[in-house]
Scaffold this active site. Structure first.
Site, PDB file in Angstrom:
ATOM      1  N   SER A 108       0.830  -1.203   0.000  1.00  0.00           N
ATOM      2  CA  SER A 108       0.000   0.000   0.000  1.00  0.00           C
ATOM      3  C   SER A 108       0.873   1.264   0.000  1.00  0.00           C
ATOM      4  O   SER A 108       1.656   1.462  -0.927  1.00  0.00           O
ATOM      5  CB  SER A 108      -0.967  -0.073   1.186  1.00  0.00           C
ATOM      6  OG  SER A 108      -1.937   0.924   1.117  1.00  0.00           O
ATOM      7  N   ASP A 158     -10.098  -3.942  -5.334  1.00  0.00           N
ATOM      8  CA  ASP A 158      -9.465  -2.947  -4.460  1.00  0.00           C
ATOM      9  C   ASP A 158     -10.219  -1.613  -4.575  1.00  0.00           C
ATOM     10  O   ASP A 158     -10.233  -1.010  -5.645  1.00  0.00           O
ATOM     11  CB  ASP A 158      -7.994  -2.777  -4.881  1.00  0.00           C
ATOM     12  CG  ASP A 158      -7.212  -1.925  -3.890  1.00  0.00           C
ATOM     13  OD1 ASP A 158      -7.828  -1.127  -3.165  1.00  0.00           O
ATOM     14  OD2 ASP A 158      -5.986  -2.061  -3.856  1.00  0.00           O
ATOM     15  N   HIS A 189      -8.130  -4.519  -1.013  1.00  0.00           N
ATOM     16  CA  HIS A 189      -6.875  -3.818  -0.726  1.00  0.00           C
ATOM     17  C   HIS A 189      -5.991  -4.616   0.237  1.00  0.00           C
ATOM     18  O   HIS A 189      -4.780  -4.417   0.282  1.00  0.00           O
ATOM     19  CB  HIS A 189      -7.170  -2.427  -0.151  1.00  0.00           C
ATOM     20  CG  HIS A 189      -5.986  -1.508  -0.189  1.00  0.00           C
ATOM     21  ND1 HIS A 189      -5.486  -0.989  -1.366  1.00  0.00           N
ATOM     22  CD2 HIS A 189      -5.186  -1.031   0.797  1.00  0.00           C
ATOM     23  CE1 HIS A 189      -4.429  -0.236  -1.087  1.00  0.00           C
ATOM     24  NE2 HIS A 189      -4.219  -0.247   0.213  1.00  0.00           N
TER      25      HIS A 189
HETATM   26  C1  MLT Z   1      -1.361   6.039  -0.134  1.00  0.00           C
HETATM   27  O1  MLT Z   1      -1.744   7.019   0.472  1.00  0.00           O
HETATM   28  O2  MLT Z   1      -0.158   5.772  -0.315  1.00  0.00           O
HETATM   29  C2  MLT Z   1      -2.418   5.144  -0.674  1.00  0.00           C
HETATM   30  O3  MLT Z   1      -3.641   5.807  -0.706  1.00  0.00           O
HETATM   31  C3  MLT Z   1      -2.510   3.884   0.096  1.00  0.00           C
HETATM   32  C4  MLT Z   1      -2.691   4.119   1.565  1.00  0.00           C
HETATM   33  O4  MLT Z   1      -3.805   4.305   2.038  1.00  0.00           O
HETATM   34  O5  MLT Z   1      -1.739   4.127   2.283  1.00  0.00           O
END
Ligand code: MLT
Length: 214
Positions: A108, A158, A189
């Protein structure tokens, strides 16, 4: 044994006896820390040293690797600054622990900073496994990723990463010369067993020549 020499990121380092296995740089998701992906790292690369920093940005008290303006909307100046900071930390970690260039294993937000680091400081990583990654920078920087192995694992359900976004990331890394394998799993996700199995297979089959040349 866990070591934590004083470096520019709070981190955990897990050494191994087999110094030939390429190390993994573990990059957690939003709200995680340096402990989060140790178990995953051990599952996918049992013989690898693990270097696991904690993201320095806090969002409502939750560690991340760069600032975002909203979900999926990134502060790109901060992405660039933080990717360079992480690349410098990789250099420090390599010197402190005597490591070759690591393979990033990011989830992520950790996958997104790994993608940015690959594009901005390609020499610092030998390759990457990017789980639920998205495009970190709207205009992809010109980078030479010739032959670097990259596995992108996306989820068809996702809610945070549109499939065309992950496909664009795969295309930009491929355009930069990386050897990209992009798999779309029937997942959301969150991490699934299929991610673990695919990452493990990918790391086990990674050509040694690529890794030792890094
Ligand atoms: C990010 O902010 O890098 C992406 O939206 C994934 C997350 O929630 O961390």
């Amino acid at each position: 044994m866990t070591a934590a020499t004083e470096l520019s990121f709070v981190h955990r380092f897990e050494p191994v006896a087999d110094r030939n296995a390429p190390p993994l740089l573990l990059l957690h998701g939003t709200g995680g820390d340096e402990n989060d992906l140790i178990g995953l790292g051990r599952m996918v690369a049992p013989d690898a040293a693990l270097l696991s920093p904690r993201g320095k940005v806090l969002e409502g008290g939750m560690p991340r690797f760069f600032r975002r303006l909203a979900e999926g909307v990134f502060d790109e100046d901060d992405v660039k600054r933080r990717a360079n900071e992480l690349a410098d930390f990789i250099g420090e970690g390599r010197a402190a622990y005597g490591l070759p260039a690591p393979i990033a294993l990011g989830f992520s937000n950790g996958a997104n900073i790994a993608a940015a680091t690959l594009l901005l400081r390609p020499e610092t990583l030998a390759g990457a496994v990017l789980i639920r990654a998205m495009v970190p920078l709207a205009n992809s920087p010109a980078a030479d990723l010739s032959g670097k192995p990259v596995l992108i694992l996306s989820g068809s359900m996702d809610p945070m990463v549109p499939q065309d976004n992950a496909a664009r990331l795969a295309a930009s890394l491929r355009d930069a010369g990386a050897a990209v394998e992009h798999r779309v799993l029937p997942a959301g996700h969150g991490l699934s067993q299929a991610d673990v199995a695919l990452a493990r297979g990918f790391l086990a089959n990674m050509p040694r020549a690529i890794v030792s040349a890094a």
